[in-house]
Scaffold this motif. Structure first.
Motif, PDB file in Angstrom:
ATOM      1  N   PRO A   6       0.841  -1.198   0.000  1.00  0.00           N
ATOM      2  CA  PRO A   6       0.000   0.000   0.000  1.00  0.00           C
ATOM      3  C   PRO A   6       0.878   1.249   0.000  1.00  0.00           C
ATOM      4  CG  PRO A   6       0.000  -1.013   2.170  1.00  0.00           C
ATOM      5  CD  PRO A   6       0.756  -1.940   1.253  1.00  0.00           C
ATOM      6  N   LEU A   7       0.369   2.313  -0.585  1.00  0.00           N
ATOM      7  CA  LEU A   7       1.093   3.565  -0.621  1.00  0.00           C
ATOM      8  C   LEU A   7       1.238   4.142   0.792  1.00  0.00           C
ATOM      9  CD1 LEU A   7       2.338   5.824  -2.351  1.00  0.00           C
ATOM     10  CD2 LEU A   7       0.059   6.841  -2.475  1.00  0.00           C
ATOM     11  N   ARG A   8       0.150   4.128   1.534  1.00  0.00           N
ATOM     12  CA  ARG A   8       0.128   4.674   2.880  1.00  0.00           C
ATOM     13  C   ARG A   8      -0.727   3.767   3.751  1.00  0.00           C
ATOM     14  NH1 ARG A   8      -2.611  10.335   3.322  1.00  0.00           N
ATOM     15  NH2 ARG A   8      -4.414   9.024   3.052  1.00  0.00           N
ATOM     16  N   MET A  21       3.859  -7.768   5.587  1.00  0.00           N
ATOM     17  CA  MET A  21       3.750  -7.605   4.137  1.00  0.00           C
ATOM     18  C   MET A  21       5.139  -7.454   3.549  1.00  0.00           C
ATOM     19  SD  MET A  21       2.162  -3.760   4.182  1.00  0.00           S
ATOM     20  CE  MET A  21       0.984  -4.191   5.440  1.00  0.00           C
ATOM     21  N   GLN A  22       5.239  -7.840   2.304  1.00  0.00           N
ATOM     22  CA  GLN A  22       6.510  -7.678   1.603  1.00  0.00           C
ATOM     23  C   GLN A  22       6.239  -7.288   0.166  1.00  0.00           C
ATOM     24  OE1 GLN A  22       8.535 -11.338   2.160  1.00  0.00           O
ATOM     25  NE2 GLN A  22       7.229 -12.507   0.794  1.00  0.00           N
ATOM     26  N   GLY A  23       7.221  -6.634  -0.412  1.00  0.00           N
ATOM     27  CA  GLY A  23       7.089  -6.193  -1.789  1.00  0.00           C
ATOM     28  C   GLY A  23       8.280  -5.353  -2.187  1.00  0.00           C
ATOM     29  N   ASN A  24       8.182  -4.741  -3.342  1.00  0.00           N
ATOM     30  CA  ASN A  24       9.262  -3.928  -3.884  1.00  0.00           C
ATOM     31  C   ASN A  24       8.795  -2.487  -4.034  1.00  0.00           C
ATOM     32  OD1 ASN A  24      10.812  -6.243  -4.098  1.00  0.00           O
ATOM     33  ND2 ASN A  24      10.199  -6.599  -6.204  1.00  0.00           N
ATOM     34  N   ILE A  25       9.700  -1.567  -3.772  1.00  0.00           N
ATOM     35  CA  ILE A  25       9.425  -0.141  -3.926  1.00  0.00           C
ATOM     36  C   ILE A  25      10.438   0.406  -4.928  1.00  0.00           C
ATOM     37  CG2 ILE A  25       9.351   2.098  -2.776  1.00  0.00           C
ATOM     38  CD1 ILE A  25       8.568   0.642  -0.210  1.00  0.00           C
ATOM     39  N   PRO A  26       9.975   1.040  -6.020  1.00  0.00           N
ATOM     40  CA  PRO A  26      10.915   1.580  -7.015  1.00  0.00           C
ATOM     41  C   PRO A  26      11.758   2.718  -6.446  1.00  0.00           C
ATOM     42  CG  PRO A  26       8.622   1.804  -7.755  1.00  0.00           C
ATOM     43  CD  PRO A  26       8.590   1.235  -6.388  1.00  0.00           C
ATOM     44  N   LEU A  27      13.013   2.758  -6.844  1.00  0.00           N
ATOM     45  CA  LEU A  27      13.908   3.811  -6.384  1.00  0.00           C
ATOM     46  C   LEU A  27      13.596   5.150  -7.038  1.00  0.00           C
ATOM     47  CD1 LEU A  27      17.304   1.870  -6.455  1.00  0.00           C
ATOM     48  CD2 LEU A  27      15.843   2.306  -4.481  1.00  0.00           C
ATOM     49  N   THR A  28      12.912   5.133  -8.161  1.00  0.00           N
ATOM     50  CA  THR A  28      12.639   6.373  -8.893  1.00  0.00           C
ATOM     51  C   THR A  28      11.792   7.345  -8.092  1.00  0.00           C
ATOM     52  OG1 THR A  28      10.739   5.327  -9.961  1.00  0.00           O
ATOM     53  CG2 THR A  28      12.810   5.347 -11.182  1.00  0.00           C
ATOM     54  N   GLU A  45      13.814  -4.142  -2.143  1.00  0.00           N
ATOM     55  CA  GLU A  45      12.992  -5.236  -1.634  1.00  0.00           C
ATOM     56  C   GLU A  45      12.760  -4.990  -0.146  1.00  0.00           C
ATOM     57  OE1 GLU A  45      14.650  -9.096  -2.466  1.00  0.00           O
ATOM     58  OE2 GLU A  45      15.586  -8.324  -4.295  1.00  0.00           O
ATOM     59  N   CYS A  46      11.508  -5.065   0.273  1.00  0.00           N
ATOM     60  CA  CYS A  46      11.165  -4.723   1.658  1.00  0.00           C
ATOM     61  C   CYS A  46      10.270  -5.782   2.280  1.00  0.00           C
ATOM     62  CB  CYS A  46      10.414  -3.395   1.707  1.00  0.00           C
ATOM     63  SG  CYS A  46      11.198  -2.098   0.791  1.00  0.00           S
ATOM     64  N   GLU A  47      10.440  -5.948   3.579  1.00  0.00           N
ATOM     65  CA  GLU A  47       9.555  -6.816   4.347  1.00  0.00           C
ATOM     66  C   GLU A  47       9.192  -6.071   5.624  1.00  0.00           C
ATOM     67  OE1 GLU A  47       9.844 -10.973   6.807  1.00  0.00           O
ATOM     68  OE2 GLU A  47      10.993 -10.800   4.945  1.00  0.00           O
ATOM     69  N   PHE A  48       7.916  -5.794   5.798  1.00  0.00           N
ATOM     70  CA  PHE A  48       7.402  -5.073   6.960  1.00  0.00           C
ATOM     71  C   PHE A  48       6.685  -6.059   7.883  1.00  0.00           C
ATOM     72  CE2 PHE A  48       7.505  -2.066   3.482  1.00  0.00           C
ATOM     73  CZ  PHE A  48       8.015  -0.912   4.056  1.00  0.00           C
ATOM     74  N   THR A  49       7.003  -6.013   9.165  1.00  0.00           N
ATOM     75  CA  THR A  49       6.309  -6.807  10.163  1.00  0.00           C
ATOM     76  C   THR A  49       5.879  -5.869  11.284  1.00  0.00           C
ATOM     77  OG1 THR A  49       7.725  -8.703   9.648  1.00  0.00           O
ATOM     78  CG2 THR A  49       6.450  -8.806  11.683  1.00  0.00           C
ATOM     79  N   ARG A  61       9.210  -4.034  12.385  1.00  0.00           N
ATOM     80  CA  ARG A  61      10.490  -4.612  11.973  1.00  0.00           C
ATOM     81  C   ARG A  61      10.542  -4.492  10.457  1.00  0.00           C
ATOM     82  NH1 ARG A  61      10.889  -9.064  14.625  1.00  0.00           N
ATOM     83  NH2 ARG A  61      12.627  -8.396  15.892  1.00  0.00           N
ATOM     84  N   LEU A  62      11.562  -3.815   9.984  1.00  0.00           N
ATOM     85  CA  LEU A  62      11.736  -3.597   8.548  1.00  0.00           C
ATOM     86  C   LEU A  62      13.020  -4.261   8.095  1.00  0.00           C
ATOM     87  CD1 LEU A  62      11.230  -2.215   5.792  1.00  0.00           C
ATOM     88  CD2 LEU A  62      12.369  -0.190   6.732  1.00  0.00           C
ATOM     89  N   LYS A  63      12.909  -5.127   7.100  1.00  0.00           N
ATOM     90  CA  LYS A  63      14.075  -5.707   6.434  1.00  0.00           C
ATOM     91  C   LYS A  63      14.080  -5.142   5.022  1.00  0.00           C
ATOM     92  CE  LYS A  63      13.908 -10.070   8.939  1.00  0.00           C
ATOM     93  NZ  LYS A  63      13.793 -11.531   8.824  1.00  0.00           N
ATOM     94  N   TYR A  64      15.247  -4.711   4.567  1.00  0.00           N
ATOM     95  CA  TYR A  64      15.335  -4.109   3.234  1.00  0.00           C
ATOM     96  C   TYR A  64      16.624  -4.550   2.544  1.00  0.00           C
ATOM     97  CZ  TYR A  64      18.353  -0.922   5.805  1.00  0.00           C
ATOM     98  OH  TYR A  64      19.337  -0.423   6.604  1.00  0.00           O
ATOM     99  N   ARG A  65      16.574  -4.483   1.211  1.00  0.00           N
ATOM    100  CA  ARG A  65      17.721  -4.854   0.387  1.00  0.00           C
ATOM    101  C   ARG A  65      17.609  -4.100  -0.927  1.00  0.00           C
ATOM    102  NH1 ARG A  65      17.357 -10.753  -0.949  1.00  0.00           N
ATOM    103  NH2 ARG A  65      16.672 -10.547   1.169  1.00  0.00           N
TER     104      ARG A  65
END
Length: 172
Positions: A6-8, A21-28, A45-49, A61-65
């Protein structure tokens, strides 16, 4: 949840419900991060808990790559940097709670938070202070020619006489 992020969202409700939830967020779309990048292609790449801990405090808890292309400060060429991390943020309702100085805090108001902004903040914190290749050999050869020692041509002759010797002859 996985896939489309979701955006917000309201992180306080998400923590109460225990969402992941997990998903990808564009760098642009990350304007602040884009100022430090040579290329904005790619995604993070993100994973939100979202959860409540044993003290009933809301947490994220945020995991990112991400693979980022920075500008090497030595050769000004592209530098590929793999950024990966995990952080835990305490979710604070700005109307009801205060946080201690020891907490990493994400303030949540009535309008929620933008997940992109949370990830962008963490990516900015993960950037190296001075991005540069690990070794000069990895830099663009033409760009680092100035690091090579000069040849003997045009070298300044070294003066063997001490210029202050003349002061020895002066009387007090």
């Amino acid at each position: 949840m996985s896939g489309e992020l979701p955006l917000r969202l309201d992180p306080l409700k998400a923590a109460d419900r225990g969402w992941s939830m997990q998903g990808n967020i564009p760098l642009t779309g990350m304007e602040r991060l884009a100022a430090s990048l040579m290329e904005t292609d790619g995604e993070a790449e993100c994973e939100f808990t979202f959860y409540r801990d044993t003290d009933r405090k809301r947490k994220l808890r945020l995991k990112y790559r991400a693979e980022l292309v920075l500008r090497c400060e030595r050769c000004l060429g592209p530098l590929r940097e793999h950024v990966e991390g995990e952080t835990v943020l305490r979710l604070v309702d700005v109307q009801l709670e205060t946080a201690t100085e020891s907490d990493d805090v994400l303030q949540a108001g009535t309008d929620g938070v933008y997940l992109k902004d949370v990830v962008e903040d963490e990516l900015l914190l993960a950037l190296p202070l001075i991005p540069r290749h690990a070794a000069v050999e990895q830099c663009e050869p033409e760009a680092v020619r100035w690091l090579e020692p000069d040849s003997d041509e045009g070298a300044i002759e070294t003066q063997t006489d001490n210029p202050f010797d003349i002061l020895k002859n002066l009387k007090h």
